[in-house]
Structures are given as structure tokens and as C-alpha cells.
Write an enzyme that holds these catalytic residues in place. Structure first.
Site, PDB file in Angstrom:
ATOM      1  N   HIS A 143       0.860  -1.180   0.000  1.00  0.00           N
ATOM      2  CA  HIS A 143       0.000   0.000   0.000  1.00  0.00           C
ATOM      3  C   HIS A 143       0.897   1.231   0.000  1.00  0.00           C
ATOM      4  O   HIS A 143       1.839   1.323   0.793  1.00  0.00           O
ATOM      5  CB  HIS A 143      -0.897   0.003   1.235  1.00  0.00           C
ATOM      6  CG  HIS A 143      -2.050   0.942   1.129  1.00  0.00           C
ATOM      7  ND1 HIS A 143      -1.887   2.315   1.166  1.00  0.00           N
ATOM      8  CD2 HIS A 143      -3.388   0.721   0.974  1.00  0.00           C
ATOM      9  CE1 HIS A 143      -3.075   2.888   1.048  1.00  0.00           C
ATOM     10  NE2 HIS A 143      -3.995   1.948   0.933  1.00  0.00           N
ATOM     11  N   ARG A 152      -6.520  10.225   0.099  1.00  0.00           N
ATOM     12  CA  ARG A 152      -6.211  10.803  -1.212  1.00  0.00           C
ATOM     13  C   ARG A 152      -7.466  11.019  -2.028  1.00  0.00           C
ATOM     14  O   ARG A 152      -7.563  11.961  -2.817  1.00  0.00           O
ATOM     15  CB  ARG A 152      -5.224   9.896  -1.952  1.00  0.00           C
ATOM     16  CG  ARG A 152      -3.809   9.999  -1.393  1.00  0.00           C
ATOM     17  CD  ARG A 152      -2.874   8.975  -2.016  1.00  0.00           C
ATOM     18  NE  ARG A 152      -3.140   7.640  -1.518  1.00  0.00           N
ATOM     19  CZ  ARG A 152      -3.154   6.548  -2.266  1.00  0.00           C
ATOM     20  NH1 ARG A 152      -2.941   6.631  -3.563  1.00  0.00           N
ATOM     21  NH2 ARG A 152      -3.397   5.376  -1.725  1.00  0.00           N
TER      22      ARG A 152
END
Length: 549
Positions: free
Chosen positions: A327, A347
Site C-alpha cells: 500500500h 487521497r
């Protein structure tokens, strides 16, 4: 800002200096350009850990002999059984059931619920407590094409593209076609999704998606899913029996080679139990606690690849297990949070990745493997990473942008768990950015299955992270929570069909375990350890040196 050192606090000022201009661009819909397909491949081959030639070797034995895997995975698979098969009395079963489900995360619990609805008695074996799994660790959301302008067709294209066209098409089709049904099923069970005041589901983008289809429950989506699944299973305890702290250590086959149960190990009493079942579902999750290439991990404590080890010994094939997902945003500071997942939702809400000079260096919603490669490139090749007091590298994830883009309080409302996890170290992520670096997150491959969760062994089914083929060589955000439910339910359905027609009475056997141990000896593997390892060992080297056993 007291949670950061004086040096890091000074570096944050560079990010703050560029923030007004970056926020203004974001409000206009202007974004850092995404990489082209050619650039993606270049970045991956040069920087992503999967593409390193060292730290990998080929399997010497078993159905996938010759497959190249990370050294940690290959060594675990080619380990001897922890079980003395001669001491196990298979003539008398301690438990008999229609269906044995190994693993009580999202996939295992979903399989148990569907099988019970179809009339089966279900026994669920789990290593820790019911729900202690990677499902409950998942944060950001679950994908499903439920909105106008979207469809399973577009979702399918995103899944295939995100997997670099290496997915098994039938599995990707099953995943995306069932997705809207899964969202409805969860809501019917009582899941509290994020919704607008009108009652309409809130949906957001994830990396690599062409439509907004990420459904969430704050930044605790997996925990909320596990809450409703666990409650539902506990309300059916007449038919679903839960054995906690009782992991499976070997599958049992019958004399015809069909799956017929497992040997369980009680972690508290150290007793072994024999379970006879008409069908078996393996849903043991991933391998994050193997710490491939030394990376920290987001995974829960029991993620040690048990299901892969047991299924491989029984003769099941593996797929795509050479591919590991890192990740892109794992916490790298403070030290107590290292490896902690920072959900992609951060994000999706508008936070950008910045280097030590406060410069944005990549499109924030690239597919996860590409985004990870960009971060590694910036830190180790370009030399613009931020160095922590312990010598780790990282980049800034500019979370204060979220409140500026969506209004004061958005961070605390949309990311309550993350806010609390950093606030306990005096870091207010609505005011200052987080420091991140890629962390080992997901086992892309696993046991080979078809679109109905069937393995190559009659009576043996597999679902969730332990399985391979669904995501290919890279998984997009929100498809893991979807995966465990789609294929968990499908496993429960087909296992029920199989169990109802299964002929019982054949003698039970562990001969496949003895045969595998002989294969290890025949291949000259002198350093073979013992597996499943069940729980990771974090004793330091100087302690291990004095451990005789």
C-alpha cells in the site's frame, strides 16, 4: 504540532508554503498529470519490490513446482507439517458437521451465513476471536456500481486495467457483477453506510477508478462490515458453531482424495481436534506477517499464510502468489505507528503526496503498485524523501488540504479513526500532514479457484485473500472487502450444494501430509522449517540464539 520533532516541524513549513497554490489548482480541477501506460511499466520494473530479482526462488516441490516466489513464501510452503500424523486418531471425530469453514473474517463468516440459510450445520474454526482478521483492518471503502452513469461493465474494466490485464476474467466478472447485490445485502443486514442528508449513498473515487463507486463507513468500513456479519452469525448460533482460538493445522482428505475436514489446534489447551465435514471452505486470509523483503505490514496478527500451506500440501494449485501489494501510504512516523494503514480515502478526499521540498511529485490516485513505485523512486532514487529520527524514509501526505477543500471538520468526520490514531501522539492530521511510505498490505495471489470458489480438490472451496486470480498482479482499493463477500457467499452456496449431494463414510486420511514431508526430503531441502507457523515470532536475534527448541 508538538508530536513532530523540531527538524520535521521545520520541514513541514515547506509543505505549508506550497499548499495555497495547490489547493487553488485542486479547486479548479487541475491535477498533477498521471503517468502514461509506458511510464507506469517503467516505474514498476525499476522501483516496485515485486520486480527485484533477489529475494526470490523457485518452488522445488508440489503442484506449482518451478513457480518463482518470494523467499519467505517459498520457505514457508516447503516446510514440514507441525503435526505428528501417526498420533492422530482419524477413526473418531471430535466434531462432525455439514460444512467446516476455516477462518472467521469477512469471507468465512459470509460463507457460513449463506450455507446456514441453505440448511447446513456449520462449524467455523478461527485462530483468534471471531472477526480478528484483515477484514476488520480495512478502512476506506467497498466498491460497487450502484450509481447512475456507472455499471458492472465499467467496474470490470477498472479491475482488469488495475490488475495489468493479468486477472482471471471470469473471477473479475463475478466480482463486479455481484457488487451491487453485496451493497444491498450489507444494508439489509444493518450496515451504516455514509449517506447524504437525503439518504443517498455517498460515493468517492479510488485509485484507478473511472467512476465514483467507493461506499464507506467513515474510515472504519471493514470494522462496520464485520460488525453486521458477526452479529448475524451469532444470532444463528443453533446452526453456526464458532470455535475461537482453534486454528486448523492440516486439511483432512478421505480415501478418494476429497476434502473431508481438518485437524484443529487449541491455542489455549494445546489439544488437537479432528473435524469431519462434508465440505470445507478455506478463508484464512493473507500473509502480511511474513514481512516480505522486510517491509512493515498493515495486516492483523494472525496473517501467516496458513491456508496456502495446508491447501498446497493437499494438492491444490496456487496462482499469482509471486505478486505482493504494498500500500503506497503506510505510516512511517511516529515509530509506534509504523506500517499502520493510511486509507486511500485520504487521497480520494484530495490529500496530495509531497516530497521534502513540499513539491507534489505524482498523481495521487494512480493504481496502488504504481503509486508505491512513485514514492520509492522519490525517496531512494531522486533523493527527495523525508528522513525520520530512526533513519526511515518517507514523504508527506498533505491531509490538511481536506478541510480546505471540503470544509472545517471534514477530516474528523470522514477519518475519525485516523484522526484518533495520530492525535494520541499529539499530531493533528487536520492541521499537519502525515509522514508515509509503502507498507506490505495484501497478498495478491493464493489458492487457484474458479468463479464459484471451487479449488481443484473436490469438496474444497476457498474465498477471500487466501485465493488468487481475482485481482491479478495488483488490486484496486475497495475490491478486497468486495472480494471477501462475493466469493465468501459463492463459496457458501456451492459448498452447500456439494455437501447435500456428498457421499460420506469413506475413511479419513492424512497420507497427503506424509507424502509431502517425503517430497521435502527427496528434494534435499535441509533447512525446512515447520508450518503453519500460526503466529509471528518477533523475538530479537539475541533471544532466538538462546532458544533451544
Amino acid at each position: 504540532m508538538s508530536g513532530y520533532t523540531t527538524v520535521l516541524s521545520e520541514l513541514i513549513k515547506k509543505a505549508e508554503a506550497t499548499r495555497p497554490a495547490r489547493v487553488e489548482k485542486a479547486r479548479k480541477g487541475e491535477h498533477f498529470p498521471a503517468l502514461t501506460m509506458e511510464q507506469r511499466q517503467q516505474w514498476l520494473k525499476k522501483y516496485h519490490p515485486d520486480y527485484k530479482s533477489d529475494g526470490r526462488r523457485k518452488l522445488l516441490i508440489g503442484p506449482n513446482k518451478g513457480m518463482e516466489l518470494p523467499e519467505e513464501v517459498a520457505s514457508l510452503i516447503e516446510s514440514r507439517s507441525r503435526l505428528n500424523t501417526k498420533a492422530v486418531d482419524l477413526k473418531k471425530a471430535d466434531y462432525e458437521t455439514d460444512l467446516l469453514v476455516i477462518g472467521a473474517g469477512g469471507a468465512g463468516t459470509a460463507a457460513a451465513l449463506v450455507a446456514q440459510e441453505l440448511g447446513l450445520k456449520v462449524l467455523v474454526s478461527t485462530k483468534l476471536r471471531h472477526g480478528d482478521s484483515n477484514t476488520v483492518m480495512a478502512e476506506g471503502g467497498i466498491q460497487g456500481a450502484t450509481q447512475e452513469g456507472d455499471s458492472p461493465y465499467f467496474h470490470y474494466l477498472d479491475v482488469i486495467g488495475g490488475g495489468h490485464f493479468s486477472n482471471a476474467p471470469a473471477l473479475a466478472a463475478a466480482l463486479t457483477n455481484d457488487a451491487p447485490l453485496i451493497i444491498n445485502w450489507l444494508e439489509d443486514l444493518g450496515m451504516m453506510f455514509d449517506k447524504a442528508p437525503s439518504g443517498r449513498m455517498k460515493v468517492r473515487h479510488g485509485g484507478g477508478t473511472c467512476r465514483k463507486r467507493m461506499h464507506s463507513s467513515g474510515d472504519m468500513t471493514g470494522a462496520e462490515i464485520m460488525r453486521v456479519l458477526r452479529d448475524e452469525a451469532r444470532n444463528r448460533d443453533n446452526d453456526i458453531k464458532m470455535l475461537e482460538f482453534s486454528p486448523a493445522v492440516e486439511l483432512i482428505l478421505d480415501s478418494t482424495g476429497k476434502a473431508a475436514g481438518a485437524v484443529l489446534y487449541n491455542l489455549e489447551t494445546k489439544e488437537y481436534y479432528v473435524v469431519r465435514a462434508k465440505a470445507v471452505v478455506v478463508a484464512t486470509g493473507g500473509f502480511g506477517r511474513l514481512h516480505i523483503q522486510g517491509f512493515p505490514t498493515t495486516n492483523h496478527y494472525g496473517a501467516t499464510a496458513d491456508g496456502i500451506v495446508m491447501a498446497y500440501r493437499a494438492g491444490a494449485k496456487l496462482q499469482d502468489l509471486d505478486s505482493t501489494q504494498y500500500h503506497p501510504t503506510g505510516a512511517i512516523f511516529p515509530e509506534q505507528n509504523v506500517g499502520l494503514l493510511i486509507t486511500e480515502k485520504v487521497r480520494g478526499l484530495g490529500a496530495q503526496l509531497l516530497n521534502v521540498d513540499g513539491e507534489q511529485f505524482c498523481f495521487p490516485l494512480e493504481p496502488r503498485d504504481v503509486e508505491s513505485a512513485c514514492v520509492i523512486r522519490e525517496c531512494l532514487d531522486i533523493g527527495k524523501g523525508v528522513v525520520t529520527p530512526t533513519g526511515r524514509f518517507g514523504v508527506w501526505l498533505d491531509s490538511p488540504m481536506i478541510d480546505l477543500l471540503h470544509g472545517e471538520g471534514t477530516v474528523r468526520k470522514e477519518l475519525p479513526a485516523k484522526y484518533i490514531q495520530f492525535k494520541r501522539y499529539d499530531i493533528d492530521i487536520s492541521r499537519v500532514p502525515m509522514l508515509i511510505y509503502p507498507t506490505l498490505h495484501y497478498q495478491n495471489g493464493g489458492i487457484q479457484i474458479d468463479e464459484w470458489s471451487r479449488t481443484g480438490i473436490d469438496g474444497l472451496f476457498s474465498a477471500g485473500e487466501v485465493s488468487g486470480g481475482v485481482h491479478g498482479r495488483n488490486r484496486l482499493m475497495g475490491n478486497s472487502l468486495l472480494d471477501v463477500l462475493v466469493f465468501g457467499r459463492r463459496a457458501g452456496l456451492k459448498a452447500a450444494e456439494y455437501a447435500k449431494s456428498a457421499k460420506t463414510g469413506s475413511p479419513l486420511s492424512l497420507k497427503h501430509v506424509d507424502d509431502f514431508n517425503k517430497e521435502i526430503e527427496g528434494a534435499g531441502i535441509r533447512s525446512a522449517g515447520v508450518s503453519p507457523i500460526l503466529l509471528p515470532d518477533y523475538a530479537p536475534d539475541h533471544v532466538k540464539a538462546r532458544q533451544i527448541v
